[in-house]
Design a protein around this motif. Structure first.
Motif, short mmCIF file in Angstrom:
data_model
loop_
_atom_site.label_atom_id
_atom_site.label_comp_id
_atom_site.label_asym_id
_atom_site.label_seq_id
_atom_site.Cartn_x
_atom_site.Cartn_y
_atom_site.Cartn_z
N LEU A 1 -8.06 -10.30 -5.05
CA LEU A 1 -8.28 -9.42 -3.90
C LEU A 1 -8.79 -10.22 -2.70
N LYS A 2 -9.71 -11.14 -2.98
CA LYS A 2 -10.31 -11.97 -1.92
C LYS A 2 -9.22 -12.72 -1.14
N GLU A 3 -8.29 -13.30 -1.91
CA GLU A 3 -7.23 -14.08 -1.29
C GLU A 3 -6.35 -13.17 -0.43
N ALA A 4 -6.06 -11.96 -0.94
CA ALA A 4 -5.22 -11.01 -0.19
C ALA A 4 -5.88 -10.69 1.14
N LYS A 5 -7.18 -10.48 1.10
CA LYS A 5 -7.90 -10.16 2.34
C LYS A 5 -7.84 -11.36 3.29
N LYS A 6 -8.02 -12.54 2.72
CA LYS A 6 -8.02 -13.76 3.52
C LYS A 6 -6.68 -13.93 4.24
N GLN A 7 -5.62 -13.56 3.51
CA GLN A 7 -4.28 -13.69 4.10
C GLN A 7 -3.97 -12.58 5.09
N GLY A 8 -4.92 -11.68 5.26
CA GLY A 8 -4.74 -10.61 6.24
C GLY A 8 -3.87 -9.46 5.75
N ALA A 9 -3.72 -9.32 4.43
CA ALA A 9 -2.91 -8.20 3.93
C ALA A 9 -3.61 -6.89 4.25
N CYS A 10 -2.85 -5.85 4.66
CA CYS A 10 -3.50 -4.56 4.89
C CYS A 10 -3.71 -3.90 3.55
N GLY A 11 -4.70 -3.05 3.52
CA GLY A 11 -4.99 -2.32 2.30
C GLY A 11 -5.96 -1.23 2.64
N ILE A 12 -6.09 -0.28 1.73
CA ILE A 12 -7.05 0.78 2.00
C ILE A 12 -8.33 0.34 1.31
N PHE A 13 -9.21 -0.29 2.05
CA PHE A 13 -10.30 -1.00 1.39
C PHE A 13 -11.44 -0.11 0.90
N ASP A 14 -11.36 1.20 1.19
CA ASP A 14 -12.41 2.02 0.60
C ASP A 14 -11.95 2.49 -0.78
N LYS A 15 -10.79 2.01 -1.20
CA LYS A 15 -10.31 2.40 -2.53
C LYS A 15 -10.54 1.26 -3.51
N LYS A 16 -10.64 1.61 -4.79
CA LYS A 16 -10.93 0.57 -5.76
C LYS A 16 -9.67 -0.19 -6.13
N TYR A 17 -9.71 -1.49 -6.04
CA TYR A 17 -8.61 -2.31 -6.54
C TYR A 17 -9.12 -3.07 -7.75
N GLY A 18 -8.21 -3.58 -8.56
CA GLY A 18 -8.62 -4.46 -9.65
C GLY A 18 -8.98 -5.82 -9.04
N ASP A 19 -9.41 -6.75 -9.89
CA ASP A 19 -9.77 -8.08 -9.37
C ASP A 19 -8.55 -8.79 -8.82
N LYS A 20 -7.40 -8.49 -9.44
CA LYS A 20 -6.17 -9.12 -8.97
C LYS A 20 -5.26 -8.02 -8.43
N VAL A 21 -4.59 -8.30 -7.32
CA VAL A 21 -3.75 -7.26 -6.72
C VAL A 21 -2.34 -7.80 -6.46
N SER A 22 -1.40 -6.86 -6.24
CA SER A 22 -0.10 -7.36 -5.82
C SER A 22 0.05 -7.12 -4.33
N VAL A 23 0.63 -8.08 -3.66
CA VAL A 23 0.79 -8.02 -2.22
C VAL A 23 2.29 -8.08 -1.91
N TYR A 24 2.75 -7.13 -1.12
CA TYR A 24 4.17 -7.13 -0.72
C TYR A 24 4.31 -7.67 0.69
N SER A 25 5.15 -8.70 0.87
CA SER A 25 5.42 -9.19 2.22
C SER A 25 6.86 -8.83 2.56
N ILE A 26 7.05 -8.42 3.81
CA ILE A 26 8.41 -8.14 4.28
C ILE A 26 8.71 -9.17 5.36
N GLY A 27 9.51 -10.15 5.03
CA GLY A 27 9.77 -11.27 5.93
C GLY A 27 8.43 -11.83 6.39
N ASN A 28 8.34 -12.14 7.69
CA ASN A 28 7.05 -12.55 8.24
C ASN A 28 6.40 -11.39 8.97
N PHE A 29 6.96 -10.21 8.76
CA PHE A 29 6.58 -9.06 9.58
C PHE A 29 5.37 -8.32 9.06
N SER A 30 5.38 -8.03 7.73
CA SER A 30 4.28 -7.20 7.21
C SER A 30 3.77 -7.72 5.87
#
Ligand code: SER
Length: 566
Positions: free
Chosen positions: A499-528
């Motif tokens: 999760l820390k790494e995802a945040k560092k990379q600037g991934a959006c997320g709903i951060f008031d919700k509980k995530y596990g220690d590891k998350v999946s991050v979807y990138s769409i090109g360099n756009f999102s």
């Protein structure tokens, strides 16, 4: 001495020792799954992973999951069916299969919970033309020294799909003192649109153990309501009504229904749902009003918030209950008052209709129900009380109408529990990611956050933080930007990371919700880049043309966009 907290701890610890990773207790309202109103089983948030997607935490998972089972509303009142339940579950996503699953269950029951083997009875699937008799499970149980084994059919020993399509398979059920406490489902099939079974990419194990039942058994009770997760609520009802839970069968049943419905309502309210006339709001309204109606039978008035009080103490581990307590109690009170006014008006009208007559017509019955919101069961009760005749046929007609309306309001989704990962919802889901990023860029506000989303096969709906109406030009620019990404054929790539790494990379997320220690991050090109469980398309070229069909306000500082793919 065993209690709820200890049972949960023991369960999680045991499966952790078998290399399972704990996954968070997901919100009661399914995310990105329009096919279901509520999470009804621990496996529900895991559907994409049962279908073959890799879970960021691995192949062995364990959880305690809050669930709402609305199919059981009518059965509430007996000793072991509830609307809100907590389910202990462990999963193998294409990892261990029947032998380990059964071995773990038995080890937990006999060695950790110390239930003697001779008190355990199991059932296995007897087979049908589509799937063979489960002699593999039978042999495993036998080898482990279980003697009481029964083979039953699809009705008893098959689980899923809950919707029309989805993962499913035979199960083996574990009974202690004739109460089913644990269900181990061997999910190797996918039921397709034609109702045919196909093999899944992987063989999964999905188990669910009812916490309420298991706790009662461990405490030697035949009645779940005697355990500490119910008794303080029942005690409060006794105190207010000045009646005794054990007085007679009827009183016992009434008190169970009130306790059950208020508990479920508190948990639904904690999700931010308020009583209303459709979907989750309608279920909530129905639960509160049913509790109030049963409360009247015990001459209780303005009682819901007092009954709710002990629930916050019993479930003090749920943050959402703590944080939203004030609002939950306010909404309960408001709905109880609203319903009391409805009843008063309905009763007045009833008296007018019944005045000097001893009969109520079908039309009047409808009017009382439809225009005055007077519950159909109460019309019948009131008629009995005042010795007023009501044509059985007319009544039945009204009752049927009532059932039809309730069914439509919830669109048959009481039962459904599976994520709708149809092609069109998957596409719209990817489009929603593009939309969120386009909003940030065009409105020049990187701080825009998603406040909610709901996707059906027809359209996407995205709520986001923004304080004013969008201009026509802005809407056009947003559409163009999304469509440009579609035309660019951007690749959609999924990566797992802490999760820390995802945040560092600037991934959006709903951060008031509980995530596990590891998350999946979807990138769409360099756009999102977004934290998300999916599913998504592989490339944006699959999407078609993006079009915004509505932009509106849904509260202070929150806008809503509805969009389609043409
Ligand atoms: N999905 C199964 C059930 O709900 C096992 O978890 O019973």
């Amino acid at each position: 001495m065993i209690n709820r907290k200890i049972l949960i701890e023991k369960y999680l610890k045991f499966f952790k020792s078998k290399n399972h990773k704990i996954i968070p207790n997901a919100p009661l309202i399914p995310e990105n799954d329009p096919s279901a109103l509520f999470i009804s089983a621990g496996m529900h948030p895991l559907v994409p992973f049962l279908l073959g997607q890799k879970h960021p935490l691995g192949k062995r998972l364990v959880s305690i999951q809050k669930c709402i089972r609305t199919t059981d509303i009518e059965e509430v009142g007996d000793n072991c069916h509830h609307t809100f339940i907590e389910m202990l579950g462990n999963w193998s996503l294409g990892d261990y299969w029947k032998k380990n699953s059964i071995k773990y269950s038995l080890e937990f029951l006999t060695e950790i919970l110390k239930i003697p083997k001779k008190e355990i009875k199991v059932t296995c699937f007897k087979g049908d033309k589509n799937s063979p008799k489960d002699i593999e499970s039978e042999k495993i149980w036998k080898d482990l020294g279980i003697k009481k084994i029964e083979f039953l059919g699809k009705k008893e020993n098959w689980w899923g799909p809950v919707g029309k399509t989805g993962p499913c398979g035979p199960d083996t059920e574990i009974f202690v003192k004739n109460i089913e406490i644990w269900n181990n489902v061997f999910m190797e099939y996918f039921q397709n649109k034609e109702g045919k079974l196909e093999f899944l990419k992987q063989k999964n194990v999905d188990t669910g153990m009812g916490l309420e039942r298991t706790l009662a058994i461990l405490k030697g009770y035949e009645d779940n309501y005697l355990t500490e997760i119910w008794m303080p609520i029942i005690k409060k009802i006794e105190e207010i009504s000045k009646r005794k839970y054990s007085e007679n069968k009827e009183i016992t049943k009434i008190m169970r229904i009130i306790a059950d419905h208020i508990k479920a309502s508190v948990f639904i309210l904690a999700e931010g749902i308020v009583p209303g006339n459709s979907e989750q709001s309608y279920v909530l309204r129905r639960l509160i009003r049913r509790a109030v109606r049963y409360g009247k039978k015990l001459n209780m008035k303005n009682f819901t918030i007092s009954i709710a009080e002990p629930i916050f103490k019993i479930f003090e581990n749920y943050e959402e209950l703590k944080t939203n307590k004030k609002k939950i109690l306010e909404e309960l009170k408001k709905e109880e008052e609203r319903f009391s006014r409805t009843l008063e008006k309905g009763l007045n009208r009833f008296q007018k209709f019944a005045k000097d007559k001893n009969e109520l017509s079908g039309k009047q019955c409808f009017l009382l129900y439809q225009s005055f919101g007077f519950p159909i069961e109460m019309i019948e009760e009131e008629c009995q009380k005042q010795k007023i005749k009501i044509s059985k046929k007319d009544f039945e007609k009204a009752n049927k109408e009532h059932q039809k309306i309730s069914r439509t309001a919830t669109a048959g989704r009481f039962k459904s529990g599976l994520a709708d990962s149809s092609e069109s919802t998957t596409k719209l889901h990817t489009a929603a990611h593009l939309l969120l990023q386009a909003l940030k860029i065009i409105l020049k506000k990187n701080s825009i956050v998603q406040k909610g989303s709901n996707i059906t096969p027809e359209r996407l709906r995205l709520d986001f933080s923004f304080s004013r109406k969008l201009t026509k030009e802005e809407i056009e620019k947003i559409e163009n930007l999304v469509n440009a990404q579609i035309q660019n054929s951007c690749e959609v790539i999924r990566k797992e990371m802490p999760l820390k790494e995802a945040k560092k990379q600037g991934a959006c997320g709903i951060f008031d919700k509980k995530y596990g220690d590891k998350v999946s991050v979807y990138s769409i090109g360099n756009f999102s880049k977004e934290i998300c469980t999916g599913p998504h398309v592989k490339n944006t070229c699959e999407l078609g043309k993006f079009k915004i069909i509505k932009e509106e306000s849904v509260g202070a500082g929150i806008r809503r966009i509805k969009a389609i793919l043409e």
